[in-house]
Design an enzyme around this catalytic site. Structure first.
Site, PDB file in Angstrom:
ATOM      1  N   TYR A 180       0.823  -1.218   0.000  1.00  0.00           N
ATOM      2  CA  TYR A 180       0.000   0.000   0.000  1.00  0.00           C
ATOM      3  C   TYR A 180       0.857   1.269   0.000  1.00  0.00           C
ATOM      4  O   TYR A 180       0.341   2.361  -0.193  1.00  0.00           O
ATOM      5  CB  TYR A 180      -0.946   0.040   1.207  1.00  0.00           C
ATOM      6  CG  TYR A 180      -1.893  -1.136   1.350  1.00  0.00           C
ATOM      7  CD1 TYR A 180      -2.038  -2.083   0.337  1.00  0.00           C
ATOM      8  CD2 TYR A 180      -2.650  -1.307   2.499  1.00  0.00           C
ATOM      9  CE1 TYR A 180      -2.894  -3.171   0.490  1.00  0.00           C
ATOM     10  CE2 TYR A 180      -3.513  -2.384   2.646  1.00  0.00           C
ATOM     11  CZ  TYR A 180      -3.624  -3.317   1.637  1.00  0.00           C
ATOM     12  OH  TYR A 180      -4.476  -4.381   1.787  1.00  0.00           O
TER      13      TYR A 180
ATOM     14  N   HIS B   7       0.650 -11.838   2.094  1.00  0.00           N
ATOM     15  CA  HIS B   7      -0.438 -11.136   1.404  1.00  0.00           C
ATOM     16  C   HIS B   7      -1.236 -12.049   0.458  1.00  0.00           C
ATOM     17  O   HIS B   7      -2.426 -11.808   0.204  1.00  0.00           O
ATOM     18  CB  HIS B   7       0.140  -9.945   0.624  1.00  0.00           C
ATOM     19  CG  HIS B   7      -0.812  -8.801   0.481  1.00  0.00           C
ATOM     20  ND1 HIS B   7      -0.415  -7.491   0.516  1.00  0.00           N
ATOM     21  CD2 HIS B   7      -2.151  -8.747   0.289  1.00  0.00           C
ATOM     22  CE1 HIS B   7      -1.470  -6.701   0.358  1.00  0.00           C
ATOM     23  NE2 HIS B   7      -2.526  -7.439   0.218  1.00  0.00           N
TER      24      HIS B   7
ATOM     25  N   SER C 130      -3.284 -14.251   3.999  1.00  0.00           N
ATOM     26  CA  SER C 130      -4.388 -13.587   3.318  1.00  0.00           C
ATOM     27  C   SER C 130      -4.584 -14.214   1.942  1.00  0.00           C
ATOM     28  O   SER C 130      -3.607 -14.617   1.294  1.00  0.00           O
ATOM     29  CB  SER C 130      -4.079 -12.094   3.167  1.00  0.00           C
ATOM     30  OG  SER C 130      -5.173 -11.431   2.574  1.00  0.00           O
TER      31      SER C 130
ATOM     32  N   GLN D  32      -7.131 -13.341   6.332  1.00  0.00           N
ATOM     33  CA  GLN D  32      -7.853 -12.176   5.787  1.00  0.00           C
ATOM     34  C   GLN D  32      -8.311 -12.494   4.367  1.00  0.00           C
ATOM     35  O   GLN D  32      -7.502 -12.900   3.529  1.00  0.00           O
ATOM     36  CB  GLN D  32      -6.925 -10.959   5.803  1.00  0.00           C
ATOM     37  CG  GLN D  32      -7.625  -9.678   5.383  1.00  0.00           C
ATOM     38  CD  GLN D  32      -6.740  -8.445   5.419  1.00  0.00           C
ATOM     39  OE1 GLN D  32      -6.546  -7.775   4.398  1.00  0.00           O
ATOM     40  NE2 GLN D  32      -6.205  -8.113   6.579  1.00  0.00           N
TER      41      GLN D  32
HETATM   42  N1  LIG Z   1      -5.559  -8.653   1.858  1.00  0.00           N
HETATM   43  C1  LIG Z   1      -5.937  -8.150   0.694  1.00  0.00           C
HETATM   44  O1  LIG Z   1      -5.597  -8.655  -0.379  1.00  0.00           O
HETATM   45  C2  LIG Z   1      -6.823  -6.944   0.685  1.00  0.00           C
HETATM   46  C3  LIG Z   1      -7.446  -6.568  -0.522  1.00  0.00           C
HETATM   47  C4  LIG Z   1      -8.301  -5.465  -0.492  1.00  0.00           C
HETATM   48  C5  LIG Z   1      -8.495  -4.764   0.682  1.00  0.00           C
HETATM   49  N2  LIG Z   1      -7.838  -5.124   1.828  1.00  0.00           N
HETATM   50  C6  LIG Z   1      -7.998  -4.366   3.088  1.00  0.00           C
HETATM   51  O2  LIG Z   1      -9.377  -4.133   3.349  1.00  0.00           O
HETATM   52  C7  LIG Z   1      -9.635  -2.718   3.386  1.00  0.00           C
HETATM   53  C8  LIG Z   1     -11.028  -2.398   2.866  1.00  0.00           C
HETATM   54  O3  LIG Z   1     -11.234  -2.887   1.577  1.00  0.00           O
HETATM   55  P1  LIG Z   1     -11.375  -1.947   0.303  1.00  0.00           P
HETATM   56  O4  LIG Z   1     -10.548  -0.738   0.497  1.00  0.00           O
HETATM   57  O5  LIG Z   1     -11.120  -2.816  -0.872  1.00  0.00           O
HETATM   58  O6  LIG Z   1     -12.913  -1.608   0.202  1.00  0.00           O
HETATM   59  P2  LIG Z   1     -14.180  -1.163   1.096  1.00  0.00           P
HETATM   60  O7  LIG Z   1     -13.768  -0.834   2.469  1.00  0.00           O
HETATM   61  O8  LIG Z   1     -15.205  -2.210   0.851  1.00  0.00           O
HETATM   62  O9  LIG Z   1     -14.657   0.132   0.318  1.00  0.00           O
HETATM   63  C9  LIG Z   1     -13.903   1.295   0.265  1.00  0.00           C
HETATM   64  C10 LIG Z   1     -14.610   2.264  -0.670  1.00  0.00           C
HETATM   65  O10 LIG Z   1     -15.893   2.607  -0.130  1.00  0.00           O
HETATM   66  C11 LIG Z   1     -15.972   4.019   0.049  1.00  0.00           C
HETATM   67  N3  LIG Z   1     -16.686   4.233   1.323  1.00  0.00           N
HETATM   68  C12 LIG Z   1     -16.214   4.035   2.560  1.00  0.00           C
HETATM   69  N4  LIG Z   1     -17.155   4.298   3.487  1.00  0.00           N
HETATM   70  C13 LIG Z   1     -18.262   4.661   2.815  1.00  0.00           C
HETATM   71  C14 LIG Z   1     -19.552   5.064   3.219  1.00  0.00           C
HETATM   72  N5  LIG Z   1     -19.881   5.101   4.509  1.00  0.00           N
HETATM   73  N6  LIG Z   1     -20.448   5.391   2.255  1.00  0.00           N
HETATM   74  C15 LIG Z   1     -20.112   5.329   0.956  1.00  0.00           C
HETATM   75  N7  LIG Z   1     -18.908   4.965   0.503  1.00  0.00           N
HETATM   76  C16 LIG Z   1     -17.974   4.626   1.433  1.00  0.00           C
HETATM   77  C17 LIG Z   1     -14.547   4.519   0.100  1.00  0.00           C
HETATM   78  O11 LIG Z   1     -14.477   5.836  -0.403  1.00  0.00           O
HETATM   79  P3  LIG Z   1     -13.576   7.018   0.246  1.00  0.00           P
HETATM   80  O12 LIG Z   1     -12.293   6.406   0.726  1.00  0.00           O
HETATM   81  O13 LIG Z   1     -13.387   7.947  -0.898  1.00  0.00           O
HETATM   82  O14 LIG Z   1     -14.397   7.615   1.355  1.00  0.00           O
HETATM   83  C18 LIG Z   1     -13.857   3.544  -0.861  1.00  0.00           C
HETATM   84  O15 LIG Z   1     -14.045   3.941  -2.197  1.00  0.00           O
HETATM   85  C19 LIG Z   1      -8.493  -2.153   2.536  1.00  0.00           C
HETATM   86  O16 LIG Z   1      -8.325  -0.772   2.730  1.00  0.00           O
HETATM   87  C20 LIG Z   1      -7.344  -3.004   3.005  1.00  0.00           C
HETATM   88  O17 LIG Z   1      -6.899  -2.576   4.276  1.00  0.00           O
HETATM   89  C21 LIG Z   1      -7.022  -6.220   1.837  1.00  0.00           C
END
Ligand SMILES: NC(=O)c1ccc[n+]([C@@H]2O[C@H](COP(=O)([O-])OP(=O)(O)OC[C@H]3O[C@@H](n4cnc5c(N)ncnc54)[C@H](OP(=O)(O)O)[C@@H]3O)[C@@H](O)[C@H]2O)c1
Length: 292
Positions: free
Chosen positions: A54, A113, A144, A178
């Site tokens: 990240y 990861h 993960s 994860q």
């Molecule tokens: N291990 C892995 O391979 C892996 C892969 C993916 C993710 N992750 C982890 O999981 C975390 C979360 O997953 P993600 O980032 O993919 O997606 P997510 O949390 O499902 O969605 C994030 C998106 O939703 C928006 N959002 C957040 N809160 C909101 C709300 N209350 N209303 C409307 N829109 C909202 C955010 O926009 P804004 O930011 O513009 O507000 C962003 O575009 C990541 O940040 C990471 O730490 C891990």
């Protein structure tokens, strides 16, 4: 179910506790990470999910060490060994790099990861994490994006390492995994594998990256409880027994996503939200073969 609050934690197999609500920082720009992590702390989150890939570990570390006045022991920080470093030497070096980037004295949780690199390298990367725990650099370890076939292989590797390294516990303790989990990608096979072994499950992309707003059941439940659809999805994850990691860079959303402890879905509603669809919105290394 026992009532949850923003301070709820669960004990991992390592013996350490993890806060049930996490804060994700994937795609949070490096120069915004410190601000966002601090917004999260102000909203009550105590668990930050980052990764070497990240490129914002430094900002997270600065928020934890410098900007926030919270004692380090109240905060849970996760990072992950990136795809390019998934072997013994790579994972060993990554632990030290993450410590240097963040300036932290220890990492609460280090994950591999993804299950890439082939069997020998997966075993080597895991062994490097086991050694990092023994050296006091990392407290808990996990994986993960591992499919059930990768998890079965990891159990075999742990048994082999125990035999090679002098007995029970020397193969390391799988505390947590994860995965992308939400009602359109429920991964109940993986959840069952983990539950049978006491392995905690973290749910990434719990908001489906914003791709499912307006789905009828989701909309109906949000209206019923006077909460947002995002809050209903986070609640679904918590009530399934998972550790959701919602991400946002937007202060109001960061706060709103933590404001999920004043309502509870019924068991029927949790089940009604869940679909049989398998529609991941991220990458999907879970389905890669053991040779990948
Ligand atoms: N291990 C892995 O391979 C892996 C892969 C993916 C993710 N992750 C982890 O999981 C975390 C979360 O997953 P993600 O980032 O993919 O997606 P997510 O949390 O499902 O969605 C994030 C998106 O939703 C928006 N959002 C957040 N809160 C909101 C709300 N209350 N209303 C409307 N829109 C909202 C955010 O926009 P804004 O930011 O513009 O507000 C962003 O575009 C990541 O940040 C990471 O730490 C891990």
């Amino acid at each position: 179910m026992a009532s949850l609050n923003i301070e709820s934690k669960t004990e991992l197999r390592s013996g350490h506790e993890i806060p049930l609500l996490g804060f994700g920082v994937w795609q949070t720009p490096a120069d915004e990470a410190e601000r966002c992590v601090n917004e999260a702390f102000k909203a009550g989150y105590r668990h930050i999910d980052s990764a070497a890939a990240y490129r914002n570990e430094a900002g997270c570390g600065k928020a934890i060490r410098v900007t926030s006045t919270l004692p380090r022991k109240q905060i849970f920080f996760t990072s992950k060994v990136p795809r390019a470093s998934l072997d013994y030497e790579g994972a060993k070096a990554q632990v030290d790099k993450t410590l240097a980037e963040t300036g932290l004295e220890y990492i609460d949780l280090m994950l591999l990861h993804a299950p890439y690199g082939g069997s020998a390298n997966r075993k080597g990367a895991w062994k490097a994490l086991v050694e990092a725990v023994e050296a006091g650099k990392v407290r808990s370890i996990g994986v993960s994006n591992y499919g059930v076939h990768h998890l079965d292989e990891l159990e075999k590797h742990i048994a082999e390492l125990e035999a090679e390294r002098g007995g029970k516990g020397k193969g390391g303790v799988l505390s947590i995994g994860q995965w992308e989990i939400h009602p359109w990608c429920a991964r109940n096979d993986i959840a069952q594998w983990c539950s049978q072994r006491g392995v905690a499950v973290e749910a990434y992309s719990p908001l489906v990256r914003g791709e499912r707003w307006g789905e009828p059941v989701l909309k109906k439940l949000a209206e019923k409880y006077g909460k947002s659809e995002a809050q209903v999805l986070i609640r679904w994850s918590l009530q399934k027994g998972y550790i959701p990691l919602p991400k946002s860079v937007t202060p109001e959303r960061i706060r709103a996503n933590a404001d999920v402890f004043d309502f509870e879905l019924t068991l029927e509603e949790v089940n009604e939200l869940e679909t049989d669809e398998y529609k991941p919105v991220c990458w999907d290394p879970n389905v890669s073969s053991l040779e990948d």
